[in-house]
Design an enzyme around this catalytic site. Sequence first.
Site, PDB file in Angstrom:
ATOM      1  N   LYS A  13       0.816  -0.961  -0.066  1.00  0.00           N
ATOM      2  CA  LYS A  13      -0.052   0.111   0.113  1.00  0.00           C
ATOM      3  C   LYS A  13       0.644   1.204   0.090  1.00  0.00           C
ATOM      4  O   LYS A  13       0.661   2.066  -0.829  1.00  0.00           O
ATOM      5  CB  LYS A  13      -0.997  -0.188   1.289  1.00  0.00           C
ATOM      6  N   ARG A  88      -9.423   0.752   9.259  1.00  0.00           N
ATOM      7  CA  ARG A  88      -8.867  -0.493   9.426  1.00  0.00           C
ATOM      8  C   ARG A  88      -9.794  -1.356  10.382  1.00  0.00           C
ATOM      9  O   ARG A  88      -9.807  -2.475  10.663  1.00  0.00           O
ATOM     10  CB  ARG A  88      -7.390  -0.522  10.607  1.00  0.00           C
ATOM     11  N   ARG A 127      11.965  -6.181   5.044  1.00  0.00           N
ATOM     12  CA  ARG A 127      11.936  -4.563   4.454  1.00  0.00           C
ATOM     13  C   ARG A 127      12.768  -3.650   5.201  1.00  0.00           C
ATOM     14  O   ARG A 127      13.187  -4.101   6.594  1.00  0.00           O
ATOM     15  CB  ARG A 127      10.410  -4.331   4.820  1.00  0.00           C
ATOM     16  N   ARG A 160      11.890  -1.897  10.929  1.00  0.00           N
ATOM     17  CA  ARG A 160      11.041  -1.390  11.993  1.00  0.00           C
ATOM     18  C   ARG A 160      10.632  -2.448  13.159  1.00  0.00           C
ATOM     19  O   ARG A 160      10.853  -3.493  12.831  1.00  0.00           O
ATOM     20  CB  ARG A 160       9.595  -1.336  11.108  1.00  0.00           C
TER      21      ARG A 160
END
Length: 217
Positions: A13, A88, A127, A160
């Site tokens: 996204k 969400r 990531r 993260r």
Amino acid sequence: MRLVFLGPPGAGKGTQARELAQEWGVPQISTGDMLREAVAAGTPLGRQARGYMDRGALVPDDVIIALIAERFAQPDAKRGFVLDGFPRTIPQAEALGRLLEELGQHLDRVILFDVSEPELLRRLTGRRSCPTCQATYHVTAAPPRREGVCDRCGSALTQREDDREATVRTRLGVFTEQTAPLLDYYRRRGLLTRVGGEGSVESIRANIRRAAGTVPA
Ligand code: AP5
């Protein structure tokens, strides 16, 4: 152009919203990015949100709805937006509906990114993110030119906290339980379009443009 990008963590996204919002001249409104900025700045919102985010849980609806209402009050949001990671939950979707009604606006489309679970795990655990400009990379699928360094702004890339495997699994469970009911919610309103989220970033982007109606289907 008023769009929602909906999909599980790691579906792509953010990668698509950043480029397409710029192309369409509207802001990308990412609640995840806004919360991470608040955490980094140590604001009261950041201190409140951090615990939820680090363990992969959703931040309470009232906090998120207030954050979005404040963001919608800024002048650039009047041109339209790409909502990335909001809503969400059903209460968030209902609040968005009320907010848009008050502004005399409506959603054009909700784009669902469809990606298999093994691929989501592979993407999130690999990531790397830029804490300064929010650009994202992947150690094998989308590496930066210089290992560990952001192509755009030269900052050191980080992983993260919520991209560790155990937390990723929690986030995927949270999506199934709390966010997946939105698929039916928006399908019943005739707003949902599914886009395959696997393949090259460019081919997915072309499919999103078609789904959003910015190029002929
Ligand atoms: P948030 O930041 O919104 O996280 P998320 O929805 O879990 O989404 P991600 O950012 O993990 O994934 P993405 O779909 O954007 O994928 P990306 O493009 O980066 O939220 C974080 C937390 O904040 C939540 O857990 C919650 O605590 C809180 N929060 C946020 N919003 C909230 C809300 N509304 N209510 C309550 N709490 C909220 O891509 C992932 C990786 O894949 C990257 O490495 C990328 O390079 C790679 N990639 C992308 N596309 C491709 C492709 N086509 N092929 C191969 N690799 C690809």
